[in-house]
Design a protein around this motif. Structure first.
Motif, mmCIF file in Angstrom:
data_model
loop_
_atom_site.group_PDB
_atom_site.id
_atom_site.type_symbol
_atom_site.label_atom_id
_atom_site.label_comp_id
_atom_site.label_asym_id
_atom_site.label_seq_id
_atom_site.Cartn_x
_atom_site.Cartn_y
_atom_site.Cartn_z
ATOM 1 N N VAL A 22 -63.015 20.783 38.779
ATOM 2 C CA VAL A 22 -64.128 21.732 38.739
ATOM 3 C C VAL A 22 -64.416 22.152 37.301
ATOM 4 O O VAL A 22 -63.509 22.476 36.540
ATOM 5 N N ALA A 43 -68.368 22.509 44.781
ATOM 6 C CA ALA A 43 -68.112 23.850 44.233
ATOM 7 C C ALA A 43 -68.855 24.947 44.986
ATOM 8 O O ALA A 43 -68.558 26.122 44.809
ATOM 9 N N TYR A 62 -73.946 26.912 42.123
ATOM 10 C CA TYR A 62 -72.738 26.200 42.527
ATOM 11 C C TYR A 62 -73.178 24.889 43.160
ATOM 12 O O TYR A 62 -73.926 24.898 44.138
ATOM 13 N N GLU A 76 -59.042 26.308 32.973
ATOM 14 C CA GLU A 76 -59.012 27.187 34.142
ATOM 15 C C GLU A 76 -57.553 27.428 34.538
ATOM 16 O O GLU A 76 -56.689 26.569 34.323
ATOM 17 N N SER A 107 -62.581 24.215 32.645
ATOM 18 C CA SER A 107 -62.375 23.069 33.522
ATOM 19 C C SER A 107 -60.945 23.111 34.025
ATOM 20 O O SER A 107 -60.053 23.676 33.379
ATOM 21 N N ALA A 126 -70.759 26.516 38.773
ATOM 22 C CA ALA A 126 -69.652 25.561 38.841
ATOM 23 C C ALA A 126 -70.138 24.279 39.494
ATOM 24 O O ALA A 126 -71.103 24.272 40.256
ATOM 25 N N ARG A 146 -66.592 25.030 35.368
ATOM 26 C CA ARG A 146 -67.266 26.313 35.588
ATOM 27 C C ARG A 146 -67.963 26.731 34.302
ATOM 28 O O ARG A 146 -67.561 26.327 33.209
#
Length: 128
Positions: A95, A119, A115, A85, A57, A17, A97
């Motif tokens: 974020v 994140a 990460y 997300e 996202s 992420a 991912r």
């Protein structure tokens, strides 16, 4: 001469992420390229090792699909999917991912999840 002994290749999932500052196309692409490149580098992967990649996202990112960045890195023949997300109260904003399915000789415990930026706070338990 005998063949070198290599670890059997297995399917593994690699998580990652990155948090970005603003919902702008180039910011999404740049951060996603950084994330994918770090996943490749830290796990000793090649593009041919990728089976598929799922990107998510957060709802506050809508300027571009993260998968566009992966295609720019040469993943044109890798199945890529983008999804939204879950919107959970108090969750981290902006974020991106990923969960990449790869073939590798790494044991599950050797896989390095990536990460980046803010994140890192999402998974301090597995972030490398």
């Amino acid at each position: 001469m005998p063949e070198p002994v290599t670890a059997p290749r297995r399917v593994r999932a690699v998580r990652g992420a990155v948090q970005i500052d603003v919902d702008e196309r180039e910011e999404i692409l740049s951060a996603t390229r950084e994330l994918v490149t770090e996943v490749i580098s830290r796990n000793g992967l090649h593009l041919d090792d990728f089976i598929s990649v799922i990107f998510t996202s957060t709802a506050d990112l809508s300027a571009e699909f993260p998968a566009v960045a992966a295609r720019e890195l040469g993943m044109g023949d890798v199945p890529l999917m983008c999804a939204r997300e879950l919107e959970i109260a108090g969750s981290m904003p902006r974020v991106i991912r990923l969960m990449a399915h790869v073939e590798t000789g790494l044991a599950r415990a050797e896989v390095q999840h990536v990460y980046l930026r803010g994140a890192v706070a999402l998974r301090r338990d597995i972030a490398q």
